[in-house]
Design a protein around this motif. Structure first.
Motif, PDB file in Angstrom:
ATOM      1  N   VAL A 144       0.848  -1.195   0.000  1.00 43.33           N
ATOM      2  CA  VAL A 144       0.000   0.000   0.000  1.00 43.33           C
ATOM      3  C   VAL A 144       0.880   1.241   0.000  1.00 43.33           C
ATOM      4  N   GLY A 145       0.410   2.284  -0.640  1.00 40.78           N
ATOM      5  CA  GLY A 145       1.137   3.553  -0.659  1.00 40.78           C
ATOM      6  C   GLY A 145       0.823   4.373   0.575  1.00 40.78           C
ATOM      7  N   SER A 146       1.808   5.143   1.009  1.00 43.98           N
ATOM      8  CA  SER A 146       1.625   6.035   2.154  1.00 43.98           C
ATOM      9  C   SER A 146       1.485   7.456   1.642  1.00 43.98           C
ATOM     10  N   HIS A 147       0.494   8.153   2.137  1.00 45.29           N
ATOM     11  CA  HIS A 147       0.304   9.541   1.725  1.00 45.29           C
ATOM     12  C   HIS A 147       1.206  10.492   2.489  1.00 45.29           C
ATOM     13  N   GLY A 148       1.934   9.976   3.469  1.00 44.70           N
ATOM     14  CA  GLY A 148       2.940  10.782   4.133  1.00 44.70           C
ATOM     15  C   GLY A 148       2.397  11.819   5.095  1.00 44.70           C
ATOM     16  N   ARG A 149       1.161  11.656   5.528  1.00 41.73           N
ATOM     17  CA  ARG A 149       0.648  12.609   6.522  1.00 41.73           C
ATOM     18  C   ARG A 149       1.376  12.391   7.843  1.00 41.73           C
ATOM     19  N   THR A 150       1.610  13.487   8.542  1.00 44.28           N
ATOM     20  CA  THR A 150       2.261  13.388   9.836  1.00 44.28           C
ATOM     21  C   THR A 150       1.519  14.266  10.823  1.00 44.28           C
ATOM     22  N   GLY A 151       1.869  14.100  12.078  1.00 48.11           N
ATOM     23  CA  GLY A 151       1.355  14.975  13.121  1.00 48.11           C
ATOM     24  C   GLY A 151      -0.152  15.002  13.223  1.00 48.11           C
ATOM     25  N   PHE A 152      -0.690  16.209  13.416  1.00 50.30           N
ATOM     26  CA  PHE A 152      -2.112  16.380  13.694  1.00 50.30           C
ATOM     27  C   PHE A 152      -2.991  15.914  12.540  1.00 50.30           C
ATOM     28  N   SER A 153      -2.575  16.165  11.294  1.00 51.81           N
ATOM     29  CA  SER A 153      -3.415  15.758  10.163  1.00 51.81           C
ATOM     30  C   SER A 153      -3.564  14.245  10.113  1.00 51.81           C
ATOM     31  N   ARG A 154      -2.511  13.504  10.510  1.00 51.45           N
ATOM     32  CA  ARG A 154      -2.594  12.047  10.530  1.00 51.45           C
ATOM     33  C   ARG A 154      -3.556  11.593  11.621  1.00 51.45           C
ATOM     34  N   VAL A 155      -3.492  12.229  12.769  1.00 51.99           N
ATOM     35  CA  VAL A 155      -4.392  11.877  13.860  1.00 51.99           C
ATOM     36  C   VAL A 155      -5.830  12.209  13.479  1.00 51.99           C
ATOM     37  N   ARG A 214      -2.215  -2.396  10.846  1.00 49.15           N
ATOM     38  CA  ARG A 214      -2.630  -2.854  12.176  1.00 49.15           C
ATOM     39  C   ARG A 214      -3.601  -4.022  12.123  1.00 49.15           C
ATOM     40  N   GLN A 215      -4.448  -4.067  11.096  1.00 48.66           N
ATOM     41  CA  GLN A 215      -5.506  -5.068  11.035  1.00 48.66           C
ATOM     42  C   GLN A 215      -5.170  -6.289  10.189  1.00 48.66           C
ATOM     43  N   ALA A 216      -4.202  -6.172   9.305  1.00 49.48           N
ATOM     44  CA  ALA A 216      -3.952  -7.216   8.308  1.00 49.48           C
ATOM     45  C   ALA A 216      -3.470  -8.521   8.946  1.00 49.48           C
ATOM     46  N   PRO A 217      -3.950  -9.631   8.411  1.00 44.72           N
ATOM     47  CA  PRO A 217      -3.507 -10.929   8.900  1.00 44.72           C
ATOM     48  C   PRO A 217      -2.192 -11.376   8.237  1.00 44.72           C
ATOM     49  N   VAL A 218      -1.632 -10.545   7.354  1.00 41.77           N
ATOM     50  CA  VAL A 218      -0.402 -10.860   6.621  1.00 41.77           C
ATOM     51  C   VAL A 218       0.529  -9.661   6.687  1.00 41.77           C
ATOM     52  N   PRO A 219       1.806  -9.839   6.324  1.00 46.82           N
ATOM     53  CA  PRO A 219       2.729  -8.695   6.320  1.00 46.82           C
ATOM     54  C   PRO A 219       2.265  -7.598   5.348  1.00 46.82           C
ATOM     55  N   VAL A 220       2.607  -6.351   5.697  1.00 49.83           N
ATOM     56  CA  VAL A 220       2.225  -5.194   4.894  1.00 49.83           C
ATOM     57  C   VAL A 220       3.479  -4.392   4.565  1.00 49.83           C
ATOM     58  N   THR A 221       3.631  -4.048   3.303  1.00 54.18           N
ATOM     59  CA  THR A 221       4.706  -3.180   2.866  1.00 54.18           C
ATOM     60  C   THR A 221       4.099  -1.832   2.520  1.00 54.18           C
ATOM     61  N   ILE A 222       4.595  -0.768   3.161  1.00 51.66           N
ATOM     62  CA  ILE A 222       4.105   0.577   2.894  1.00 51.66           C
ATOM     63  C   ILE A 222       5.145   1.296   2.055  1.00 51.66           C
ATOM     64  N   VAL A 223       4.710   1.756   0.878  1.00 52.32           N
ATOM     65  CA  VAL A 223       5.604   2.382  -0.091  1.00 52.32           C
ATOM     66  C   VAL A 223       5.376   3.883  -0.082  1.00 52.32           C
ATOM     67  N   ARG A 224       6.479   4.638  -0.091  1.00 50.26           N
ATOM     68  CA  ARG A 224       6.385   6.102  -0.173  1.00 50.26           C
ATOM     69  C   ARG A 224       6.736   6.557  -1.552  1.00 50.26           C
TER      70      ARG A 224
END
Length: 138
Positions: free
Chosen positions: A106-117, A128-138
Motif C-alpha cells: 500500500v502507498g503512504s500519503h505521508g501525513r504526519t502529526g495532527f493531520s494524521r491523527v 494494524r488489522q492485516a492478517p499478513v505482512p504489509v509493505t508501505i511504499v512512499r
C-alpha cells in the motif's frame, strides 16, 4: 506468493503498484480498489442520489483498475484486478483474508502529526488489522 496492491488514484498508490511489479514480477499480483459508499463530495448525495453516486464511483474505480492493468502490462507484469465495496482499510483487509493473500502493498500519503491523527491513515489501519505482512511504499 500472492500480493495485493491497495490502489487509489494517487502518486503513492501508483508507487505501490510499481514497487509490486518491480520487486515481484514473477508473483501473482492483484490490484484492489475500494469504493467507499460513505465517501461523497459536498452535496453529491442530495444532488445525484445514493444509487447514482455509487454507480459513478464504481465506474471510476473500474477505469482506475483498467489503467492499472495497462500500466502493469507495459512493465511486463500482468495483474489481476478487483473492485470491492466498503471502508478502504476494512475492505482491503477482508479481501486479503478471504483470498489467500501473502502480502499487502500500500502507498503512504505521508501525513504526519495532527493531520494524521485527525484524518487517520488507511495504510496504518491496514498494517494494524492485516492478517499478513504489509509493505508501505512512499
Amino acid at each position: 506468493m500472492h500480493l495485493l496492491v491497495a490502489l487509489d488514484d494517487s502518486e503513492p498508490g501508483w508507487a505501490a503498484l510499481e514497487f509490486a511489479c518491480d520487486e515481484h514480477a514473477d508473483d501473482e499480483v492483484t490490484a484492489v480498489h475500494a469504493v467507499d459508499p460513505t465517501d461523497s463530495g459536498y452535496g453529491e448525495v442530495a444532488h445525484l442520489g445514493p444509487d447514482v453516486l455509487m454507480e459513478r464511483q464504481q465506474e471510476a474505480g473500474q477505469e482506475l483498475l483498467a489503467t492499472a492493468e495497462d500500466r502493469a502490462a507495459d512493465d511486463g507484469c500482468p495483474i489481476e484486478t478487483e473492485l470491492v465495496i466498503g471502508q478502504p482499510a476494512d475492505a482491503i483487509v477482508d479481501y486479503a483474508a478471504a483470498n489467500a493473500v501473502d502480502r499487502i502493498v500500500v502507498g503512504s500519503h505521508g501525513r504526519t502529526g495532527f493531520s494524521r491523527v485527525l484524518l487517520g491513515s488507511v495504510a496504518e489501519q491496514i498494517a494494524r488489522q492485516a492478517p499478513v505482512p504489509v509493505t508501505i511504499v512512499r
